[in-house]
Design a protein around this motif. Structure first.
Motif, short mmCIF file in Angstrom:
data_model
loop_
_atom_site.label_atom_id
_atom_site.label_comp_id
_atom_site.label_asym_id
_atom_site.label_seq_id
_atom_site.Cartn_x
_atom_site.Cartn_y
_atom_site.Cartn_z
N LEU A 1 34.80 8.12 22.87
CA LEU A 1 34.10 7.31 23.86
C LEU A 1 35.11 6.92 24.94
O LEU A 1 36.18 6.40 24.63
CB LEU A 1 33.52 6.06 23.20
CG LEU A 1 32.68 5.12 24.06
CD1 LEU A 1 31.34 5.78 24.38
CD2 LEU A 1 32.43 3.80 23.32
N LEU A 2 34.77 7.18 26.20
CA LEU A 2 35.70 6.94 27.30
C LEU A 2 35.13 5.96 28.31
O LEU A 2 33.92 5.98 28.61
CB LEU A 2 36.04 8.26 28.02
CG LEU A 2 36.70 9.35 27.19
CD1 LEU A 2 36.85 10.62 28.03
CD2 LEU A 2 38.05 8.90 26.66
N ASP A 3 36.01 5.09 28.83
CA ASP A 3 35.69 4.20 29.95
C ASP A 3 34.48 3.32 29.67
O ASP A 3 33.56 3.22 30.49
CB ASP A 3 35.48 5.01 31.23
CG ASP A 3 36.68 5.86 31.59
OD1 ASP A 3 37.82 5.37 31.39
OD2 ASP A 3 36.50 7.00 32.04
N TYR A 4 34.49 2.68 28.50
CA TYR A 4 33.37 1.81 28.16
C TYR A 4 33.64 0.40 28.67
O TYR A 4 34.71 -0.17 28.46
CB TYR A 4 33.18 1.77 26.64
CG TYR A 4 31.93 1.02 26.24
CD1 TYR A 4 30.73 1.68 26.05
CD2 TYR A 4 31.95 -0.36 26.07
CE1 TYR A 4 29.59 1.00 25.70
CE2 TYR A 4 30.81 -1.06 25.72
CZ TYR A 4 29.63 -0.37 25.54
OH TYR A 4 28.50 -1.05 25.19
N ALA A 5 32.66 -0.16 29.37
CA ALA A 5 32.75 -1.53 29.86
C ALA A 5 31.34 -2.07 30.06
O ALA A 5 30.39 -1.30 30.30
CB ALA A 5 33.53 -1.60 31.18
N GLU A 6 31.21 -3.36 29.94
CA GLU A 6 29.91 -4.00 30.09
C GLU A 6 29.33 -3.70 31.47
O GLU A 6 29.98 -3.86 32.50
CB GLU A 6 30.05 -5.51 29.89
CG GLU A 6 28.73 -6.27 29.99
CD GLU A 6 28.92 -7.76 29.77
OE1 GLU A 6 27.91 -8.48 29.83
OE2 GLU A 6 30.07 -8.17 29.54
N GLY A 7 28.08 -3.23 31.49
CA GLY A 7 27.38 -3.00 32.75
C GLY A 7 27.76 -1.73 33.47
O GLY A 7 27.35 -1.53 34.62
N PRO B 1 28.41 2.77 33.21
CA PRO B 1 28.21 3.99 32.42
C PRO B 1 29.51 4.43 31.77
O PRO B 1 30.60 4.05 32.20
CB PRO B 1 27.72 5.01 33.45
CG PRO B 1 28.24 4.51 34.76
CD PRO B 1 28.26 3.01 34.66
N PHE B 2 29.39 5.24 30.73
CA PHE B 2 30.56 5.73 30.00
C PHE B 2 30.30 7.18 29.59
O PHE B 2 29.17 7.68 29.67
CB PHE B 2 30.81 4.87 28.75
CG PHE B 2 29.61 4.78 27.84
CD1 PHE B 2 29.40 5.72 26.83
CD2 PHE B 2 28.68 3.76 28.00
CE1 PHE B 2 28.29 5.65 26.00
CE2 PHE B 2 27.57 3.68 27.17
CZ PHE B 2 27.38 4.63 26.18
N SER B 3 31.33 7.87 29.16
CA SER B 3 31.18 9.24 28.69
C SER B 3 31.47 9.30 27.19
O SER B 3 32.19 8.46 26.65
CB SER B 3 32.12 10.18 29.45
OG SER B 3 33.47 9.81 29.27
N PHE B 4 30.91 10.31 26.54
CA PHE B 4 31.08 10.44 25.09
C PHE B 4 31.10 11.90 24.69
O PHE B 4 30.60 12.78 25.39
CB PHE B 4 29.95 9.71 24.35
CG PHE B 4 28.58 10.22 24.67
CD1 PHE B 4 28.02 11.27 23.98
CD2 PHE B 4 27.85 9.64 25.70
CE1 PHE B 4 26.75 11.75 24.29
CE2 PHE B 4 26.57 10.11 26.02
CZ PHE B 4 26.03 11.17 25.32
N THR C 1 27.11 11.67 29.32
CA THR C 1 27.33 10.32 29.82
C THR C 1 26.14 9.45 29.47
O THR C 1 25.01 9.94 29.34
CB THR C 1 27.53 10.29 31.35
OG1 THR C 1 26.36 10.83 32.00
CG2 THR C 1 28.74 11.11 31.75
N GLY C 2 26.38 8.17 29.31
CA GLY C 2 25.33 7.23 29.00
C GLY C 2 25.65 5.87 29.57
O GLY C 2 26.76 5.62 30.04
N GLY C 3 24.66 4.99 29.51
CA GLY C 3 24.87 3.63 29.94
C GLY C 3 24.55 3.40 31.40
O GLY C 3 24.23 4.34 32.13
N PRO C 4 24.63 2.12 31.77
CA PRO C 4 25.06 1.00 30.93
C PRO C 4 24.05 0.68 29.84
O PRO C 4 22.88 1.02 29.94
CB PRO C 4 25.20 -0.15 31.92
CG PRO C 4 24.27 0.20 33.04
CD PRO C 4 24.29 1.69 33.14
#
Length: 306
Positions: free
Chosen positions: A184-190, A192-195, A214-217
């Motif tokens: 999981l990369l570059d996860y932060a509240e609010g 998007p991130f990659s997985f 990619t997913g999120g937020p």
């Protein structure tokens, strides 16, 4: 120019000497309370860390006997995560000034418990919410607002992991999936991130389920409402092994080897899947079909809440 190169070389050599001295002389366990507190702040969970060792290039802490507790609002006989060892990589300059800044967490052969309660809430949802408010006294209007303490991390990786899932909303018992690799990369509240997720199906050969995208937020409504753009790849999957891996009666009772790729898009409550599946050595019961089966599909559906 030659003098500049010599000075630069001397500076680099001094840095290496200082780092080597730190590595030899520093008792990294003295930083355990700081690191443990920092990880707890980011995860909003009780964290227990065992013996620690320092590694260089990059600077990292190797930690034994790690446990991340379950969300207190969930009832479980198991912690949320436990592992015999993990690496926590930190920034060097903040560390030298006494500040610990966690950049990544890498877990080797951990176990992770995923639980969805009867209200459709997953036990990992609280990781993204930051510190819950505790009715603090009103702050003066001139006081600067504090930054969110929600979970943020440059990189989280799981290698050779075991994931157990319990779905109380659907009254499904605990099922265990292993081995699984997750990045999981570059996860932060609010944000998007990659997985990148790879699951190896038990059995002969290289049977692999791979999901990347990619997913999120992550919305408050739960992961089902999360925007998602991913590719699902199946490589030489034995249907019998897949049925056992998923512990599902809905997987076809036929046998054969499955390959394929699917593009998955989920946005604003709409889910679509478009791709191709190829099934070889097909048998239904004791009957050999005698030829490969190719299936092209383009499906769409509404996403159920939760």
């Amino acid at each position: 120019m030659r003098k500049i190169k010599i000075l630069a070389g001397i500076a680099i050599a001094l840095i290496v000497v200082v780092l080597g001295a730190l590595w030899l002389l520093l008792d990294v366990n003295r930083y355990r309370p700081q690191i443990q507190t920092k990880v707890e702040e980011q995860l909003q969970r009780k964290v227990t860390l065992g013996n620690m060792k320092l590694g260089l290039f990059p600077v990292r802490f190797t930690v034994q006997d790690v446990t991340i507790a379950e969300d207190p609002s969930f009832t479980s006989s198991f912690p949320f995560t436990q592992a015999k060892q993990l690496d926590i990589r930190v920034s060097l300059l903040p560390l030298l000034s006494g500040n610990v800044q966690v950049n990544s967490i890498d877990l080797q052969e951990p176990s992770v418990e995923l639980i969805r309660n009867g209200k459709g809430v997953w036990n990992f949802a609280s990781l993204a919410k930051g510190t819950a408010p505790s009715a603090p006294s009103p702050a003066p209007e001139t006081a600067p607002s504090k930054p969110s303490t929600g979970f943020s991390l440059g990189r989280l990786s799981i290698r050779g992991g075991k994931i157990a899932m319990t779905d109380l909303l659907k009254n499904q018992p605990r099922m265990v999936y292993a081995p699984i690799d997750i990045t999981l990369l570059d996860y932060a509240e609010g944000r998007p991130f990659s997985f990148d997720i790879t699951a190896h199906v038990p059995g002969e050969g290289s049977q692999e389920i791979h999901v990347k995208g990619t997913g999120g937020p992550l919305p408050a409504a739960g992961p089902a409402a999360m925007p998602l753009h991913a590719t699902l790849s199946l490589s030489k999957i034995d249907i019998a092994g897949l049925r056992k891996f998923l512990d599902s009666e809905y997987v076809s009772k036929a046998t054969g080897i499955l390959d394929g790729e699917t593009k998955i898009e989920s946005e604003a409550g709409k889910l679509s899947a478009k791709g191709n599946l190829n099934l070889k050595d097909v048998k239904v019961g004791a009957v050999d079909v005698g030829y490969p089966v190719d299936l092209d599909f383009d499906l769409s559906s509404e996403v159920a809440a939760g």
